[in-house]
Design an enzyme around this catalytic site. Sequence first.
Site, PDB file in Angstrom:
ATOM      1  N   ASP A  87       0.989  -1.147  -0.109  1.00  0.00           N
ATOM      2  CA  ASP A  87      -0.015  -0.188   0.040  1.00  0.00           C
ATOM      3  C   ASP A  87       1.011   1.207  -0.202  1.00  0.00           C
ATOM      4  O   ASP A  87       2.039   1.123   0.369  1.00  0.00           O
ATOM      5  CB  ASP A  87      -0.869   0.094   1.460  1.00  0.00           C
ATOM      6  CG  ASP A  87      -1.919  -0.865   1.216  1.00  0.00           C
ATOM      7  OD1 ASP A  87      -2.106  -1.743   0.329  1.00  0.00           O
ATOM      8  OD2 ASP A  87      -2.917  -0.831   2.255  1.00  0.00           O
ATOM      9  N   HIS A 142      -5.579   9.146   0.211  1.00  0.00           N
ATOM     10  CA  HIS A 142      -5.616   8.223   1.401  1.00  0.00           C
ATOM     11  C   HIS A 142      -6.386   8.984   2.679  1.00  0.00           C
ATOM     12  O   HIS A 142      -5.637   9.116   3.624  1.00  0.00           O
ATOM     13  CB  HIS A 142      -3.883   8.012   1.835  1.00  0.00           C
ATOM     14  CG  HIS A 142      -3.927   6.740   2.514  1.00  0.00           C
ATOM     15  ND1 HIS A 142      -4.248   6.792   3.938  1.00  0.00           N
ATOM     16  CD2 HIS A 142      -3.447   5.654   2.174  1.00  0.00           C
ATOM     17  CE1 HIS A 142      -3.847   5.482   4.345  1.00  0.00           C
ATOM     18  NE2 HIS A 142      -3.355   4.766   3.379  1.00  0.00           N
ATOM     19  N   HIS A 231       3.856  -2.288   2.926  1.00  0.00           N
ATOM     20  CA  HIS A 231       3.894  -0.955   2.417  1.00  0.00           C
ATOM     21  C   HIS A 231       5.164  -0.594   1.722  1.00  0.00           C
ATOM     22  O   HIS A 231       6.395  -1.194   1.801  1.00  0.00           O
ATOM     23  CB  HIS A 231       3.847   0.166   3.548  1.00  0.00           C
ATOM     24  CG  HIS A 231       2.368   0.000   4.198  1.00  0.00           C
ATOM     25  ND1 HIS A 231       2.306  -0.975   5.350  1.00  0.00           N
ATOM     26  CD2 HIS A 231       1.357   0.755   4.250  1.00  0.00           C
ATOM     27  CE1 HIS A 231       0.965  -1.010   5.807  1.00  0.00           C
ATOM     28  NE2 HIS A 231       0.572  -0.022   5.124  1.00  0.00           N
TER      29      HIS A 231
END
Length: 303
Positions: A87, A142, A231
């Site tokens: 992500d 986000h 991530h």
Amino acid sequence: SAVSALAPIGSAAAAPAVPPPLSAANAVAPVDGLVIYTEEDARTMADIEQHSRRKGRLRSVMPNARLDVMPATLKLENWNLCALTFDDGPHRTVTRQVLDVLNKEGVRATYFPVGKIAQNYGDLIRDFVAGGHEIGNHSLTHSDLRAMDAEGQRYEIAETNRILRSFGANPVLFRPPYGRYSNEMLNVAREERMGSVLWTVDTRDWKVRDADKIVQHIKTAGGTGNVFLMHSTYPTTALALPRVIAELRAKGCEFVTLSEWLERLQTLALPKIVNAGMPTPSPMPVSATANPTAVVPASVTRN
């Protein structure tokens, strides 16, 4: 080896950008796509992992899946497909390092970039696609989308799709920021032809920022058949990644993209017909020529 510095390129003119609705107008994307997670975010993410232990594997990843697969079935089928997912970002150097490791290891993964950051890294998105990786949608900024109305949520999803498609990606999966969603948001995503997805194992790379601890967590918590959350923004994640892949391979993981993982799991979820006298229903309509045993009802006229 030197990391290539990507020159930001303007967002392509494949489809015109539209102005944001009021509820999304003030949303700002994090610098470098690097999200700072609060204690509250940490609790949300821990809850997702807890719930996934109580649900079947499919519904824990896809909250609005109609079918599910229970652990006994997975055991019976020796289910060993693993999906690595990343992500946030793109980060100006780390995301490229993550891609290089995946390509070197021959692992296909799924990457969920933040749309507003991704628009400056078209070459990187193209390189993910060229490497056989899947690109998903992680919203435009986000933000916690639950704070927006449906129009704002739709803008965050649709505008990100527009940006990613302009770089040759074809996103079909949406991962809500922080894993926070509402039924309304799932419906908006569905209307935008996106499946909403979470994960089953959080590597906690965002919390520990320590390569050894990430690898240790995979050793203890990372069984086969899971969807792993990582991530693309922390140097320690890129550093840990070769060892993470080696650990999961040693456990028997076969790596696939998240879309493939879901498709293969859905076939396990379809009810099996055990009566030998009954033909197994085909998931797709099969033409009579392709399937010689197909029974054509009398009312159907052949061309």
